[in-house]
Design a protein around this motif. Sequence first.
Motif, PDB file in Angstrom:
ATOM      1  N   LYS A 167     -58.456 -19.669 -12.387  1.00 13.84           N
ATOM      2  CA  LYS A 167     -57.194 -18.986 -12.069  1.00 13.84           C
ATOM      3  C   LYS A 167     -56.004 -19.935 -11.996  1.00 13.84           C
ATOM      4  O   LYS A 167     -54.881 -19.494 -11.713  1.00 13.84           O
ATOM      5  CB  LYS A 167     -57.320 -18.258 -10.730  1.00 13.84           C
ATOM      6  N   THR A 168     -56.217 -21.232 -12.278  1.00 13.25           N
ATOM      7  CA  THR A 168     -55.145 -22.196 -12.051  1.00 13.25           C
ATOM      8  C   THR A 168     -55.001 -23.189 -13.198  1.00 13.25           C
ATOM      9  O   THR A 168     -55.975 -23.813 -13.621  1.00 13.25           O
ATOM     10  CB  THR A 168     -55.394 -22.992 -10.755  1.00 13.25           C
ATOM     11  N   LEU A 169     -53.769 -23.334 -13.688  1.00 11.70           N
ATOM     12  CA  LEU A 169     -53.420 -24.340 -14.681  1.00 11.70           C
ATOM     13  C   LEU A 169     -52.435 -25.323 -14.064  1.00 11.70           C
ATOM     14  O   LEU A 169     -51.575 -24.936 -13.261  1.00 11.70           O
ATOM     15  CB  LEU A 169     -52.776 -23.696 -15.909  1.00 11.70           C
ATOM     16  N   LEU A 170     -52.549 -26.594 -14.475  1.00 14.19           N
ATOM     17  CA  LEU A 170     -51.647 -27.634 -13.999  1.00 14.19           C
ATOM     18  C   LEU A 170     -50.916 -28.235 -15.192  1.00 14.19           C
ATOM     19  O   LEU A 170     -51.540 -28.756 -16.116  1.00 14.19           O
ATOM     20  CB  LEU A 170     -52.430 -28.726 -13.266  1.00 14.19           C
ATOM     21  N   LEU A 171     -49.587 -28.143 -15.178  1.00 11.01           N
ATOM     22  CA  LEU A 171     -48.747 -28.594 -16.280  1.00 11.01           C
ATOM     23  C   LEU A 171     -47.814 -29.702 -15.789  1.00 11.01           C
ATOM     24  O   LEU A 171     -46.882 -29.439 -15.028  1.00 11.01           O
ATOM     25  CB  LEU A 171     -47.937 -27.423 -16.840  1.00 11.01           C
ATOM     26  N   PRO A 172     -48.044 -30.970 -16.202  1.00  8.03           N
ATOM     27  CA  PRO A 172     -47.152 -32.047 -15.769  1.00  8.03           C
ATOM     28  C   PRO A 172     -45.786 -31.912 -16.415  1.00  8.03           C
ATOM     29  O   PRO A 172     -45.675 -31.561 -17.590  1.00  8.03           O
ATOM     30  CB  PRO A 172     -47.875 -33.313 -16.252  1.00  8.03           C
ATOM     31  N   ASP A 173     -44.739 -32.177 -15.652  1.00  6.66           N
ATOM     32  CA  ASP A 173     -43.385 -32.121 -16.195  1.00  6.66           C
ATOM     33  C   ASP A 173     -42.963 -33.532 -16.588  1.00  6.66           C
ATOM     34  O   ASP A 173     -42.530 -34.318 -15.754  1.00  6.66           O
ATOM     35  CB  ASP A 173     -42.416 -31.523 -15.174  1.00  6.66           C
ATOM     36  N   ARG A 174     -43.108 -33.840 -17.871  1.00  2.25           N
ATOM     37  CA  ARG A 174     -42.787 -35.166 -18.388  1.00  2.25           C
ATOM     38  C   ARG A 174     -41.274 -35.362 -18.524  1.00  2.25           C
ATOM     39  O   ARG A 174     -40.497 -34.429 -18.366  1.00  2.25           O
ATOM     40  CB  ARG A 174     -43.457 -35.369 -19.750  1.00  2.25           C
ATOM     41  N   ARG A 175     -40.891 -36.591 -18.854  1.00  3.36           N
ATOM     42  CA  ARG A 175     -39.474 -36.922 -18.963  1.00  3.36           C
ATOM     43  C   ARG A 175     -38.788 -36.051 -20.004  1.00  3.36           C
ATOM     44  O   ARG A 175     -39.353 -35.722 -21.046  1.00  3.36           O
ATOM     45  CB  ARG A 175     -39.307 -38.388 -19.333  1.00  3.36           C
ATOM     46  N   GLY A 176     -37.550 -35.686 -19.700  1.00  4.34           N
ATOM     47  CA  GLY A 176     -36.773 -34.863 -20.615  1.00  4.34           C
ATOM     48  C   GLY A 176     -35.301 -35.156 -20.450  1.00  4.34           C
ATOM     49  O   GLY A 176     -34.902 -36.282 -20.154  1.00  4.34           O
ATOM     50  N   GLY A 208     -48.826 -45.724 -16.976  1.00  6.00           N
ATOM     51  CA  GLY A 208     -48.273 -46.130 -15.691  1.00  6.00           C
ATOM     52  C   GLY A 208     -47.128 -45.281 -15.192  1.00  6.00           C
ATOM     53  O   GLY A 208     -46.560 -45.551 -14.128  1.00  6.00           O
ATOM     54  N   GLN A 209     -46.774 -44.240 -15.921  1.00  5.83           N
ATOM     55  CA  GLN A 209     -45.650 -43.386 -15.546  1.00  5.83           C
ATOM     56  C   GLN A 209     -46.144 -42.029 -15.062  1.00  5.83           C
ATOM     57  O   GLN A 209     -46.850 -41.323 -15.785  1.00  5.83           O
ATOM     58  CB  GLN A 209     -44.710 -43.186 -16.732  1.00  5.83           C
ATOM     59  N   GLU A 210     -45.783 -41.670 -13.838  1.00  2.73           N
ATOM     60  CA  GLU A 210     -46.143 -40.367 -13.300  1.00  2.73           C
ATOM     61  C   GLU A 210     -45.077 -39.333 -13.648  1.00  2.73           C
ATOM     62  O   GLU A 210     -43.894 -39.674 -13.763  1.00  2.73           O
ATOM     63  CB  GLU A 210     -46.269 -40.440 -11.771  1.00  2.73           C
ATOM     64  N   PRO A 211     -45.460 -38.074 -13.810  1.00  2.69           N
ATOM     65  CA  PRO A 211     -44.443 -37.030 -13.948  1.00  2.69           C
ATOM     66  C   PRO A 211     -43.706 -36.868 -12.620  1.00  2.69           C
ATOM     67  O   PRO A 211     -44.243 -37.210 -11.570  1.00  2.69           O
ATOM     68  CB  PRO A 211     -45.255 -35.780 -14.292  1.00  2.69           C
ATOM     69  N   LYS A 212     -42.495 -36.369 -12.667  1.00  3.67           N
ATOM     70  CA  LYS A 212     -41.753 -36.154 -11.416  1.00  3.67           C
ATOM     71  C   LYS A 212     -42.303 -34.976 -10.639  1.00  3.67           C
ATOM     72  O   LYS A 212     -42.148 -34.898  -9.428  1.00  3.67           O
ATOM     73  CB  LYS A 212     -40.266 -35.954 -11.714  1.00  3.67           C
ATOM     74  N   ARG A 248     -34.657 -44.811 -28.187  1.00  2.00           N
ATOM     75  CA  ARG A 248     -34.566 -44.207 -26.859  1.00  2.00           C
ATOM     76  C   ARG A 248     -35.742 -43.274 -26.613  1.00  2.00           C
ATOM     77  O   ARG A 248     -36.343 -43.268 -25.529  1.00  2.00           O
ATOM     78  CB  ARG A 248     -33.239 -43.467 -26.699  1.00  2.00           C
ATOM     79  N   GLN A 249     -36.109 -42.493 -27.616  1.00  2.87           N
ATOM     80  CA  GLN A 249     -37.248 -41.601 -27.462  1.00  2.87           C
ATOM     81  C   GLN A 249     -38.544 -42.389 -27.301  1.00  2.87           C
ATOM     82  O   GLN A 249     -39.402 -42.031 -26.488  1.00  2.87           O
ATOM     83  CB  GLN A 249     -37.346 -40.665 -28.666  1.00  2.87           C
ATOM     84  N   ARG A 250     -38.671 -43.474 -28.078  1.00  2.00           N
ATOM     85  CA  ARG A 250     -39.889 -44.274 -28.001  1.00  2.00           C
ATOM     86  C   ARG A 250     -40.088 -44.894 -26.624  1.00  2.00           C
ATOM     87  O   ARG A 250     -41.190 -44.892 -26.066  1.00  2.00           O
ATOM     88  CB  ARG A 250     -39.865 -45.374 -29.054  1.00  2.00           C
ATOM     89  N   THR A 251     -39.005 -45.407 -26.049  1.00  2.53           N
ATOM     90  CA  THR A 251     -39.116 -46.121 -24.778  1.00  2.53           C
ATOM     91  C   THR A 251     -39.076 -45.208 -23.566  1.00  2.53           C
ATOM     92  O   THR A 251     -39.337 -45.668 -22.451  1.00  2.53           O
ATOM     93  CB  THR A 251     -37.991 -47.163 -24.654  1.00  2.53           C
ATOM     94  N   THR A 252     -38.734 -43.940 -23.757  1.00  2.00           N
ATOM     95  CA  THR A 252     -38.663 -43.015 -22.609  1.00  2.00           C
ATOM     96  C   THR A 252     -39.603 -41.835 -22.771  1.00  2.00           C
ATOM     97  O   THR A 252     -39.395 -40.792 -22.158  1.00  2.00           O
ATOM     98  CB  THR A 252     -37.227 -42.501 -22.413  1.00  2.00           C
ATOM     99  N   LEU A 253     -40.634 -42.003 -23.583  1.00  2.03           N
ATOM    100  CA  LEU A 253     -41.539 -40.884 -23.859  1.00  2.03           C
ATOM    101  C   LEU A 253     -42.208 -40.385 -22.586  1.00  2.03           C
ATOM    102  O   LEU A 253     -42.405 -39.189 -22.410  1.00  2.03           O
ATOM    103  CB  LEU A 253     -42.586 -41.304 -24.884  1.00  2.03           C
ATOM    104  N   TYR A 254     -42.574 -41.290 -21.695  1.00  4.79           N
ATOM    105  CA  TYR A 254     -43.186 -40.906 -20.429  1.00  4.79           C
ATOM    106  C   TYR A 254     -42.359 -41.389 -19.243  1.00  4.79           C
ATOM    107  O   TYR A 254     -42.611 -41.063 -18.133  1.00  4.79           O
ATOM    108  CB  TYR A 254     -44.609 -41.486 -20.341  1.00  4.79           C
TER     109      TYR A 254
END
Length: 204
Positions: free
Chosen positions: A72-81, A132-136, A198-204
């Motif tokens: 009944k539960t899905l977890l969706l990380p919110d990555r950098r945007g 090494g990067q966590e979602p917010k 910029r996209q390459r270095t900020t993907l996560y």
Amino acid sequence: MRATISSIAELEALYGQPAEASILKEASRIVPEYRAFIEAAPFLTLATRGPEGLDCSPRGDGPGFVRVQDEKTLLLPDRRGNNRIDSLRNIVRDSQVALLFLVPGVGETIRVNGRAAISVDPALLESFAVEGQEPKSVIVITVDSVFFQCARAILRSELWNPKRHVAREALPSAGRILAALSADRFDGEAYDRALPERQRTTLY
């Protein structure tokens, strides 16, 4: 005057009753068959709504980036945007969400309807770290219904046919769009030059 449909009765008279399979395919939980699709999907669209209206946002990462916590539960990380956080703003004010999962090369898509909450639990964020990067935050979705959509739309569009791919140069770049919308006050060429790095270095 253009004829329009204005009632459910008119709709049903026009389209008729759904086929038996269209009813059978809907489940109130994530059965193993649907879990297989979700865990194979590297891309989805997330639909939300708020006082200002509707929003539909693309989300993507490696296959299985949406975690099936339980049936009944899905977890969706919110990555950098871009930090517009339109979807998150909506979820705070209206928890109803809809998701559409796509698997490259597969015609069927998976649709999920449910209710969402935004978690910033430290242990949960850490469990979704990439490079090494966590979602917010992590969007926690309680599933109300899940079902597959047949392949007709994918087949008609030939979405996965490489011969149908459009060359990027055939369409306006992000910088050109920004320059046009700002009446050339925005330096679109500089934006386009810097964008890949910029996209390459900020993907996560």
